[in-house]
Design a protein around this motif. Structure first.
Motif, mmCIF file in Angstrom:
data_model
loop_
_atom_site.group_PDB
_atom_site.id
_atom_site.type_symbol
_atom_site.label_atom_id
_atom_site.label_comp_id
_atom_site.label_asym_id
_atom_site.label_seq_id
_atom_site.Cartn_x
_atom_site.Cartn_y
_atom_site.Cartn_z
ATOM 1 N N ALA A 85 6.577 11.902 0.396
ATOM 2 C CA ALA A 85 5.778 11.290 1.461
ATOM 3 C C ALA A 85 6.362 9.964 1.936
ATOM 4 C CB ALA A 85 4.343 11.087 0.979
ATOM 5 N N PHE A 86 7.198 9.328 1.116
ATOM 6 C CA PHE A 86 7.813 8.060 1.510
ATOM 7 C C PHE A 86 8.647 8.237 2.774
ATOM 8 C CE2 PHE A 86 11.255 4.890 1.309
ATOM 9 C CZ PHE A 86 10.521 3.722 1.159
ATOM 10 N N LYS B 221 0.838 -1.205 0.000
ATOM 11 C CA LYS B 221 0.000 0.000 0.000
ATOM 12 C C LYS B 221 0.870 1.251 0.000
ATOM 13 C CE LYS B 221 -4.044 -2.083 2.210
ATOM 14 N NZ LYS B 221 -4.937 -2.076 3.402
ATOM 15 N N ILE B 222 1.973 1.217 0.738
ATOM 16 C CA ILE B 222 2.903 2.348 0.734
ATOM 17 C C ILE B 222 3.510 2.529 -0.648
ATOM 18 C CG2 ILE B 222 5.133 3.158 1.618
ATOM 19 C CD1 ILE B 222 4.370 1.916 4.301
ATOM 20 N N LYS C 174 8.517 9.282 -3.731
ATOM 21 C CA LYS C 174 7.936 10.596 -3.487
ATOM 22 C C LYS C 174 8.284 11.081 -2.075
ATOM 23 C CE LYS C 174 4.073 9.516 -6.572
ATOM 24 N NZ LYS C 174 2.598 9.341 -6.681
ATOM 25 N N GLU D 178 6.980 7.493 6.267
ATOM 26 C CA GLU D 178 6.464 6.169 6.613
ATOM 27 C C GLU D 178 7.344 5.492 7.667
ATOM 28 O OE1 GLU D 178 3.663 5.055 5.654
ATOM 29 O OE2 GLU D 178 3.202 6.521 4.075
ATOM 30 N N GLU E 6 2.211 1.723 -3.483
ATOM 31 C CA GLU E 6 1.193 2.268 -4.383
ATOM 32 C C GLU E 6 1.053 3.780 -4.219
ATOM 33 O OE1 GLU E 6 -2.293 0.091 -3.420
ATOM 34 O OE2 GLU E 6 -1.563 -1.804 -4.273
ATOM 35 N N ARG E 7 1.195 4.272 -2.997
ATOM 36 C CA ARG E 7 1.033 5.697 -2.718
ATOM 37 C C ARG E 7 2.295 6.503 -3.007
ATOM 38 N NH1 ARG E 7 -0.865 3.910 2.301
ATOM 39 N NH2 ARG E 7 0.998 4.814 3.280
ATOM 40 N N CYS E 8 3.445 5.905 -2.697
ATOM 41 C CA CYS E 8 4.665 6.712 -2.599
ATOM 42 C C CYS E 8 5.758 6.375 -3.608
ATOM 43 C CB CYS E 8 5.254 6.579 -1.195
ATOM 44 S SG CYS E 8 4.137 7.084 0.119
ATOM 45 N N GLU F 89 6.795 5.841 -7.625
ATOM 46 C CA GLU F 89 6.391 6.053 -9.018
ATOM 47 C C GLU F 89 7.394 5.379 -9.949
ATOM 48 O OE1 GLU F 89 6.141 9.700 -12.256
ATOM 49 O OE2 GLU F 89 5.905 10.158 -10.124
#
Length: 366
Positions: A285-286, A250-251, A283, A289, A253-255, A257
């Motif tokens: 935001a990673f 999930k991380i 990104k 986490e 997928e979000r963070c 690219e």
């Protein structure tokens, strides 16, 4: 096999059989299940590694006789492992494992074509036991391992399934001896043995044999129920690992690219890098986490970027994490070169992982 949903009732199954006690027992168990309608069509594969001379020839003859006894189609693959190792393709053990599974993929594809079934619906069954799993656990405790390594083995990994992981080698040998004692059909080698013995398994100068004959017996002296306890513990680790892997995905997928088909064809030609080389952007935001999940994500990304036989080094993961500051933000201007000649670079848009040649070409273009 059904309790772990490793196969379906119509699943084509390729059994990897060396002729040892574990794989011989697997063949009989599969035949019993197939006769009862609880397992799909079966075939048997034996890989001759050409490492033990006449003994290995005897293994192949035994495996073929076993397939004939059970009425299974027989595949044999001959691989000159010593020659491949001498040519620089890796040590013999690594070459044998790689080529063995490649042969299994080819044999399964052939078997599925005969049955007009997509290869994705087939399964390769190996005879790894609880003993193998315990040995792996101790080996990894000595040399180190990555995320989830102490689950030791998966019951299923892609097309490969391991239905005997909850059973010991002693249990399987008892099964073979009981089968012979009760008059059920059995194959025997020229000496009358119910399975083949690989003498090199007793050579304690080999790492696995050392763990098998020195470490595990010592541990059993402290706990005679070592097998039961270790399987339970490793399954608990596996459950937690599955949960953490789902969180890491999930991380990602979000963070994370993927940088598509970079480098462009023109750049790839100029620097000698294949177009299909993987590259990723982490990104900003990673960096926010949890650290254990960051490490899991990076472990998977580096596995995709490195050659299949490469082992992801912890220092490489640490070098990527160092591109993020204490506040979690990327450190603009950070650059490092990690294993596999992978460039790690950071700016306000995030942290890039890409082949070093591509990084240099991109910097040169300005």
């Amino acid at each position: 096999m059904t309790s772990w949903r490793l196969t379906g009732l119509d699943t084509p199954v390729l059994l990897m059989v060396s002729g040892g006690s574990d794989s011989t027992a697997l063949a009989y168990i599969a035949a019993t299940l197939a006769d009862a309608g609880a397992l799909g069509p079966c075939a048997l594969l034996h890989v001759h590694h050409h490492m033990r001379g006449a003994e290995a020839d005897g293994d192949a003859q035994f495996a073929e006789a076993l397939a004939e006894l059970l009425g299974f189609p027989f595949f044999r693959c001959d691989i000159d492992v010593p020659q491949l190792a001498a040519e620089g393709h890796g040590n013999q053990e690594a070459v044998a494992r790689r080529e063995r599974y490649a042969a299994a993929q080819e044999a399964l594809a052939s078997f599925c074509r005969r049955l007009a079934v997509p290869v994705s619906e087939g399964r390769i069954l190996t005879a790894h036991t609880a003993d193998d799993r315990i040995e792996n656990f101790y080996m990894r405790s000595i040399v180190g391992t990555g995320p989830g390594g102490f689950r030791s083995m998966r019951y299923r990994n892609g097309l490969v399934a391991r239905p005997l992981l909850d059973l010991s080698r002693q249990q399987l040998r008892g099964y073979l001896e009981e089968r012979a004692r009760t008059g059920q059909p059995v194959a025997r080698d020229e000496a009358g043995a119910l399975w083949r013995e690989d003498a090199t398994n007793a050579h304690t100068d080999r790492f696995r044999a050392y763990v098998r004959h020195k470490m595990v017996p010592a541990a059993r002296e402290w706990n005679p129920r070592l097998g039961e306890v270790m399987v339970r513990t490793m399954n608990q680790i596996a459950d937690e690992d599955d949960m953490l892997e789902a969180m890491a995905r999930k991380i990602a997928e979000r963070c994370v690219e993927p940088l598509g088909e970079e480098p462009p064809a023109a750049v790839a030609a100029a620097v000698g890098v294949p177009v299909q080389e993987r590259a990723f952007l982490l990104k900003p935001a990673f960096g926010e986490e949890p650290r254990p999940l960051q490490k899991r994500v990076l472990y998977q990304l580096l596995r995709e970027m490195l050659p299949a036989e490469a082992r992801v080094q912890s220092v490489s993961i640490d070098a990527v994490l160092a591109a993020f500051g204490l506040d979690g933000a990327p450190i603009s201007g950070y650059v490092d070169n990690i294993q596999g000649n992978i460039a790690v670079s950071a700016n306000k848009k995030g942290v890039r992982l890409e082949p070093m040649a591509v990084f240099r070409a991109r910097r040169k273009r300005g």
